[in-house]
Design a protein around this motif. Structure first.
Motif, PDB file in Angstrom:
ATOM      1  N   GLU A 257      39.405  38.266  51.238  1.00  0.00           N
ATOM      2  CA  GLU A 257      39.712  39.533  50.548  1.00  0.00           C
ATOM      3  C   GLU A 257      41.154  39.983  50.807  1.00  0.00           C
ATOM      4  O   GLU A 257      41.872  40.384  49.895  1.00  0.00           O
ATOM      5  CB  GLU A 257      38.710  40.594  51.013  1.00  0.00           C
ATOM      6  CG  GLU A 257      38.948  41.992  50.512  1.00  0.00           C
ATOM      7  CD  GLU A 257      39.465  42.886  51.615  1.00  0.00           C
ATOM      8  OE1 GLU A 257      40.554  43.459  51.410  1.00  0.00           O
ATOM      9  OE2 GLU A 257      38.803  43.016  52.658  1.00  0.00           O
ATOM     10  N   LYS A 258      41.600  39.864  52.054  1.00  0.00           N
ATOM     11  CA  LYS A 258      42.976  40.266  52.382  1.00  0.00           C
ATOM     12  C   LYS A 258      43.982  39.352  51.680  1.00  0.00           C
ATOM     13  O   LYS A 258      45.039  39.787  51.243  1.00  0.00           O
ATOM     14  CB  LYS A 258      43.210  40.207  53.889  1.00  0.00           C
ATOM     15  CG  LYS A 258      42.367  41.195  54.681  1.00  0.00           C
ATOM     16  CD  LYS A 258      42.847  42.615  54.512  1.00  0.00           C
ATOM     17  CE  LYS A 258      41.966  43.612  55.222  1.00  0.00           C
ATOM     18  NZ  LYS A 258      40.644  43.813  54.599  1.00  0.00           N
ATOM     19  N   GLN A 261      44.505  40.113  48.028  1.00  0.00           N
ATOM     20  CA  GLN A 261      45.394  41.264  47.799  1.00  0.00           C
ATOM     21  C   GLN A 261      46.846  40.827  47.595  1.00  0.00           C
ATOM     22  O   GLN A 261      47.624  41.526  46.959  1.00  0.00           O
ATOM     23  CB  GLN A 261      45.325  42.234  48.982  1.00  0.00           C
ATOM     24  CG  GLN A 261      44.008  42.974  49.107  1.00  0.00           C
ATOM     25  CD  GLN A 261      44.092  44.133  50.089  1.00  0.00           C
ATOM     26  OE1 GLN A 261      45.133  44.736  50.266  1.00  0.00           O
ATOM     27  NE2 GLN A 261      42.976  44.442  50.721  1.00  0.00           N
ATOM     28  N   LEU A 262      47.190  39.670  48.167  1.00  0.00           N
ATOM     29  CA  LEU A 262      48.593  39.231  48.101  1.00  0.00           C
ATOM     30  C   LEU A 262      48.889  38.290  46.936  1.00  0.00           C
ATOM     31  O   LEU A 262      50.024  37.864  46.759  1.00  0.00           O
ATOM     32  CB  LEU A 262      48.970  38.532  49.420  1.00  0.00           C
ATOM     33  CG  LEU A 262      48.954  39.428  50.666  1.00  0.00           C
ATOM     34  CD1 LEU A 262      49.316  38.627  51.899  1.00  0.00           C
ATOM     35  CD2 LEU A 262      49.928  40.592  50.506  1.00  0.00           C
ATOM     36  N   ASN A 267      46.588  41.906  39.912  1.00  0.00           N
ATOM     37  CA  ASN A 267      47.144  43.242  40.108  1.00  0.00           C
ATOM     38  C   ASN A 267      46.013  44.258  39.960  1.00  0.00           C
ATOM     39  O   ASN A 267      45.852  44.903  38.940  1.00  0.00           O
ATOM     40  CB  ASN A 267      48.254  43.501  39.088  1.00  0.00           C
ATOM     41  CG  ASN A 267      48.941  44.835  39.334  1.00  0.00           C
ATOM     42  OD1 ASN A 267      48.924  45.356  40.452  1.00  0.00           O
ATOM     43  ND2 ASN A 267      49.525  45.413  38.294  1.00  0.00           N
ATOM     44  N   LEU A 268      45.215  44.344  41.026  1.00  0.00           N
ATOM     45  CA  LEU A 268      44.049  45.222  40.989  1.00  0.00           C
ATOM     46  C   LEU A 268      44.115  46.221  42.131  1.00  0.00           C
ATOM     47  O   LEU A 268      44.780  45.998  43.145  1.00  0.00           O
ATOM     48  CB  LEU A 268      42.771  44.392  41.144  1.00  0.00           C
ATOM     49  CG  LEU A 268      42.369  43.478  39.986  1.00  0.00           C
ATOM     50  CD1 LEU A 268      41.198  42.609  40.402  1.00  0.00           C
ATOM     51  CD2 LEU A 268      41.992  44.314  38.770  1.00  0.00           C
ATOM     52  N   SER A 269      43.369  47.295  41.968  1.00  0.00           N
ATOM     53  CA  SER A 269      43.255  48.266  43.054  1.00  0.00           C
ATOM     54  C   SER A 269      42.614  47.597  44.262  1.00  0.00           C
ATOM     55  O   SER A 269      41.760  46.718  44.125  1.00  0.00           O
ATOM     56  CB  SER A 269      42.389  49.436  42.586  1.00  0.00           C
ATOM     57  OG  SER A 269      41.918  50.159  43.696  1.00  0.00           O
ATOM     58  N   SER A 270      43.025  48.041  45.460  1.00  0.00           N
ATOM     59  CA  SER A 270      42.456  47.463  46.684  1.00  0.00           C
ATOM     60  C   SER A 270      40.946  47.680  46.736  1.00  0.00           C
ATOM     61  O   SER A 270      40.216  46.864  47.292  1.00  0.00           O
ATOM     62  CB  SER A 270      43.117  48.084  47.908  1.00  0.00           C
ATOM     63  OG  SER A 270      42.917  49.477  47.922  1.00  0.00           O
ATOM     64  N   ILE A 273      39.259  44.860  44.987  1.00  0.00           N
ATOM     65  CA  ILE A 273      39.337  43.609  45.758  1.00  0.00           C
ATOM     66  C   ILE A 273      38.419  43.681  46.988  1.00  0.00           C
ATOM     67  O   ILE A 273      37.777  42.702  47.352  1.00  0.00           O
ATOM     68  CB  ILE A 273      40.797  43.328  46.168  1.00  0.00           C
ATOM     69  CG1 ILE A 273      41.645  43.121  44.903  1.00  0.00           C
ATOM     70  CG2 ILE A 273      40.888  42.099  47.069  1.00  0.00           C
ATOM     71  CD1 ILE A 273      43.133  43.075  45.146  1.00  0.00           C
ATOM     72  N   GLN A 274      38.341  44.866  47.589  1.00  0.00           N
ATOM     73  CA  GLN A 274      37.509  44.999  48.787  1.00  0.00           C
ATOM     74  C   GLN A 274      36.011  44.872  48.473  1.00  0.00           C
ATOM     75  O   GLN A 274      35.191  44.732  49.383  1.00  0.00           O
ATOM     76  CB  GLN A 274      37.801  46.334  49.477  1.00  0.00           C
ATOM     77  CG  GLN A 274      39.077  46.272  50.304  1.00  0.00           C
ATOM     78  CD  GLN A 274      39.676  47.624  50.595  1.00  0.00           C
ATOM     79  OE1 GLN A 274      39.150  48.649  50.176  1.00  0.00           O
ATOM     80  NE2 GLN A 274      40.771  47.641  51.317  1.00  0.00           N
TER      81      GLN A 274
ATOM     82  N   ILE B 194      52.357  44.946  50.535  1.00  0.00           N
ATOM     83  CA  ILE B 194      51.452  46.096  50.629  1.00  0.00           C
ATOM     84  C   ILE B 194      50.029  45.569  50.752  1.00  0.00           C
ATOM     85  O   ILE B 194      49.564  44.811  49.900  1.00  0.00           O
ATOM     86  CB  ILE B 194      51.556  47.007  49.379  1.00  0.00           C
ATOM     87  CG1 ILE B 194      53.003  47.451  49.139  1.00  0.00           C
ATOM     88  CG2 ILE B 194      50.610  48.194  49.495  1.00  0.00           C
ATOM     89  CD1 ILE B 194      53.585  48.367  50.178  1.00  0.00           C
ATOM     90  N   LEU B 195      49.359  45.961  51.823  1.00  0.00           N
ATOM     91  CA  LEU B 195      47.966  45.543  52.037  1.00  0.00           C
ATOM     92  C   LEU B 195      47.121  46.760  52.392  1.00  0.00           C
ATOM     93  O   LEU B 195      47.629  47.714  52.990  1.00  0.00           O
ATOM     94  CB  LEU B 195      47.898  44.544  53.191  1.00  0.00           C
ATOM     95  CG  LEU B 195      48.142  43.068  52.873  1.00  0.00           C
ATOM     96  CD1 LEU B 195      48.289  42.276  54.164  1.00  0.00           C
ATOM     97  CD2 LEU B 195      47.005  42.504  52.050  1.00  0.00           C
ATOM     98  N   TYR B 196      45.860  46.690  52.050  1.00  0.00           N
ATOM     99  CA  TYR B 196      44.957  47.805  52.375  1.00  0.00           C
ATOM    100  C   TYR B 196      43.779  47.314  53.200  1.00  0.00           C
ATOM    101  O   TYR B 196      43.247  46.231  52.948  1.00  0.00           O
ATOM    102  CB  TYR B 196      44.416  48.452  51.100  1.00  0.00           C
ATOM    103  CG  TYR B 196      45.469  49.193  50.316  1.00  0.00           C
ATOM    104  CD1 TYR B 196      45.741  50.529  50.574  1.00  0.00           C
ATOM    105  CD2 TYR B 196      46.195  48.542  49.334  1.00  0.00           C
ATOM    106  CE1 TYR B 196      46.719  51.200  49.860  1.00  0.00           C
ATOM    107  CE2 TYR B 196      47.177  49.204  48.607  1.00  0.00           C
ATOM    108  CZ  TYR B 196      47.428  50.541  48.879  1.00  0.00           C
ATOM    109  OH  TYR B 196      48.399  51.201  48.177  1.00  0.00           O
ATOM    110  N   PRO B 345      47.887  46.648  45.926  1.00  0.00           N
ATOM    111  CA  PRO B 345      48.322  45.690  46.949  1.00  0.00           C
ATOM    112  C   PRO B 345      49.070  44.525  46.319  1.00  0.00           C
ATOM    113  O   PRO B 345      48.890  44.230  45.139  1.00  0.00           O
ATOM    114  CB  PRO B 345      46.995  45.234  47.570  1.00  0.00           C
ATOM    115  CG  PRO B 345      45.965  45.488  46.531  1.00  0.00           C
ATOM    116  CD  PRO B 345      46.427  46.692  45.780  1.00  0.00           C
TER     117      PRO B 345
END
Lengths: 305, 348
Positions: A257-258, A261-262, A267-270, A273-274, B194-196, B345
């Motif tokens: 998941e982390k 994010q990269l 290009n999605l909201s965290s 992705i979470q 940027i990471l969450y 992110p």
């Protein structure tokens, strides 16, 4: 390739506390007792492990006392859940809330609002020879020492549960306690011991989390890993090896998941992705749900007649 | 006899409630300014000892208590319980009710309408009305811009990272976007990650996320994530990298790698709110706090002699920061219109 090694190493780190909790849940639930107290054993151990390590400067002692406190917490739970026949889910929830409140209160009582300072934890230890094996070496054999202990715990606990007389007793009191009783097995005692063993494993998970990974204590730091352990045990069919596999899948999903994010092309909201690890969990439930069956006497109070 | 006592108790409670309502209405009718010794309640979304934002609010409340005000607080107030908690405090006769953080924004406006005699304040919020509700809004954009500018000035790898949580929150969005813009303003070549994390308080998750930033080559990593910050600091320290502190204890813990920390004196800000309530009545609208704003913002701190780490922030960097950020913002302000999507992110 290096990226893969780092990813899998991260997944192992993330999965170890969940895995230990899951094995604990296996022992408790195979004996027919819902392990709703898993997170409370874990959290109490997180706290005590750090306190003892701070007081003595010895992380090994902190770890041992943390494990014992996890077991003690489970022993108290078993009095209500097994001996007195209280609703296991409700008692488990009550224990979780109680330990959250207790550890938070003690944290403030003794460390005011400053929090517990960091301890010198357990560093990674490369196993000579094995750690140099390409790919596998750096992933599995360049970990902190408690992780190596876990490598042994998984097969041993599987062996105990499925190949020993005691394991047979655990499974029999979880499936048909009346029948087990007629064969001379002390159902209450077997269940209580199983719950305590489960608590010891959860306590070990808490000690790994606090001493090996985070090296301090913060409020509610178990981060629901005890609950994840319950789910992992379910996915794994209450087998320590299956639970270990399920825990590793959780670790893989969280580490992934982390990394998602990269990714440039996502290009999605965290928040979106979470959700991925939980979507993965739901898919596993869908795939395995119908084949999973609780031990027949799960959560059923047994009274000797 | 028991029934008689019960009836008596009910009558007493009812009477007290009615008397309480009556005094509230009297205040309103006379158009009085605030009470001379207002009772103050604070609602914290996190724990009072998180070493971060919630603790600052708690300490500010203790400051008001030291000044002689009657105060109370609730901590770990969940989003689902906010509205009910606010109503309960309003019903208990508190004159100033403070919600700590912009998650209280919407509920504050609702209760402000329901209880027009009470001053409602959102600490670091984004809303206000024209009657009895105000927000002390520490500009996330200003804050993030400053962090980003300094981070990009310090980096040796040209890679910096910001670890956050709670992406949809406007103040947070402003901080993340400000961080990116500030970093790019200081160093056009810098790459901003940027990471969450999913939880403010999961230290293990914060550590793992920080390790990922380290693996990506970032050498300045900042995490604005409450208790989780200790995980960020732990990894940064292990790898001899750089970050911003949250308080003086962080500087003492890792003096070589802390660039500076921000001293956001909430005690003064809340004291100003209470004084205004006593002298002039209700505060309204949004009060933005940042570089060069009317209400003084934060100050950078490192130790008793230096506002920033002198080994990392050279005189040249400090001079540029003063002219290109502080002076510029004071003169021109900082116009922005960031949306949550701008703070997704990724690597910028």
């Amino acid at each position: 390739m290096n990226e893969l090694v780092l990813y899998l190493s991260s997944a192992i780190r993330l999965s170890i506390p969940i895995l230990l909790a899951a094995i604990g849940v296996c022992f408790s639930e195979k004996a027919g007792v819902y392990c709703m107290n898993a997170d409370s054993s874990m959290l109490s151990s997180c706290f005590i492990s750090i306190v003892v390590t701070l007081a003595t400067g010895n992380p090994w002692l902190g770890c041992i006392v943390g494990i014992l406190v996890g077991g003690l917490c489970a022993a108290l739970f078993s009095i209500f859940a097994v001996k007195l026949g209280a609703n296991q889910c409700l008692v488990g929830l009550a224990f979780n809330f109680m330990v959250i409140g207790l550890t938070s209160s003690l944290l403030r009582l003794f460390w005011n609002t400053n929090g517990i300072p960091h301890i010198a934890g357990l560093d990674e230890v490369a196993i000579p020879g094995l750690s140099t094996i390409p790919i596998i070496g750096p992933i599995f054999f360049n970990q902190p020492i408690l992780t190596y202990v876990v490598y042994f715990i998984v097969p041993i606990s599987w062996y105990v549960m499925f190949k020993t007389t005691w394991g047979l007793k655990i499974r029999s009191v979880g499936e048909n306690p009346r029948c087990a009783d007629t064969l001379g097995i002390n159902v209450i005692k077997t269940r209580i011991v199983s719950v305590i063993v489960g608590g010891l494993f959860c306590g070990f998970g808490g000690a790994v989390l606090s001493i090996q990974q985070v090296q301090t204590f913060t409020e509610e730091m178990s981060g629901a890993r005890g609950w994840m352990g319950i789910i992992a045990a379910y996915f794994g069919g209450w087998s320590p090896i299956g639970a270990a596999g399920a825990s590793f899948i959780f670790g893989l999903a969280e580490a992934l998941e982390k990394r998602i994010q990269l990714l440039d092309f996502i290009n999605l909201s965290s928040y979106v992705i979470q959700m991925f690890p939980y979507i993965a969990a739901l898919i596993v439930i869908l795939l395995t749900g119908s084949s999973r069956r609780h031990p027949a006497a799960m959560a059923k109070f047994y009274e000797k007649q | 006899m028991k029934k008689l006592l019960l009836y008596l108790l009910c009558v007493c409670v009812l009477g007290t409630t009615l008397i309480g309502c009556g005094s509230s209405k009297k205040n309103d009718a006379n158009g009085e300014t605030g009470s001379s010794t207002p009772k103050i309640a604070l609602l914290l979304p996190g724990s009072a000892n998180d070493g971060s934002f919630n603790q600052k609010g708690y300490n500010a409340l203790l400051h008001l208590k030291d000044l002689g005000y009657e105060v109370t607080y609730s901590e770990k107030v969940s989003a689902a319980d906010q509205l009910q908690s606010l109503r309960e405090y309003a019903g208990m006769g508190y004159n100033i009710i403070i919600g700590w953080g912009s998650q209280f924004d919407d509920d504050m406006l609702i209760v402000a309408d329901e209880f027009p005699d009470i001053q409602f304040v959102v600490g670091s919020g984004t809303v206000g009305n024209d009657k009895n509700c105000t927000s002390i809004y520490v500009s996330g954009a200003h804050l993030g811009y400053g962090y980003g500018y300094l981070a990009a000035s310090v980096t040796k790898t040209n890679k910096v990272a910001f670890i956050g949580a709670n992406q949809g929150n406007q103040a947070y969005t402003d901080e993340v976007c400000g961080f990116i813009q500030g970093a790019k303003a200081a160093n056009a070549k810098v790459e901003v990650t940027i990471l969450y994390v999913a939880s403010y308080s999961d230290v293990a998750e914060a550590e793992e996320t920080t390790k990922l930033c380290v693996q990506k080559g970032c050498d300045v990593i900042f995490g604005d994530i409450s208790e989780g910050y200790s995980g960020v600091l732990n990894v940064v320290k292990e790898n001899n990298l750089y970050t911003f502190g949250r308080n003086a204890a962080n500087v003492a813990d890792y003096p070589t790698g802390i660039i500076a920390y921000i001293e956001n004196n909430w005690s003064t800000k809340l004291e100003d709110v209470v004084n205004h309530y006593k002298s002039s009545g209700m505060l309204t609208g949004v009060t933005e706090v940042g570089f060069g704003t009317v209400v003084s913002g934060w100050v950078y701190k490192y130790d008793d002699q230096n506002s920033m780490n002198p080994k990392l922030i050279t005189a040249d960097i400090a001079q540029k920061f003063q002219t290109q950020v502080v002076d510029k913002f004071t003169k021109e302000g900082y116009k922005h219109n960031f949306t949550a999507a701008n703070a997704n992110p990724g690597v910028y």
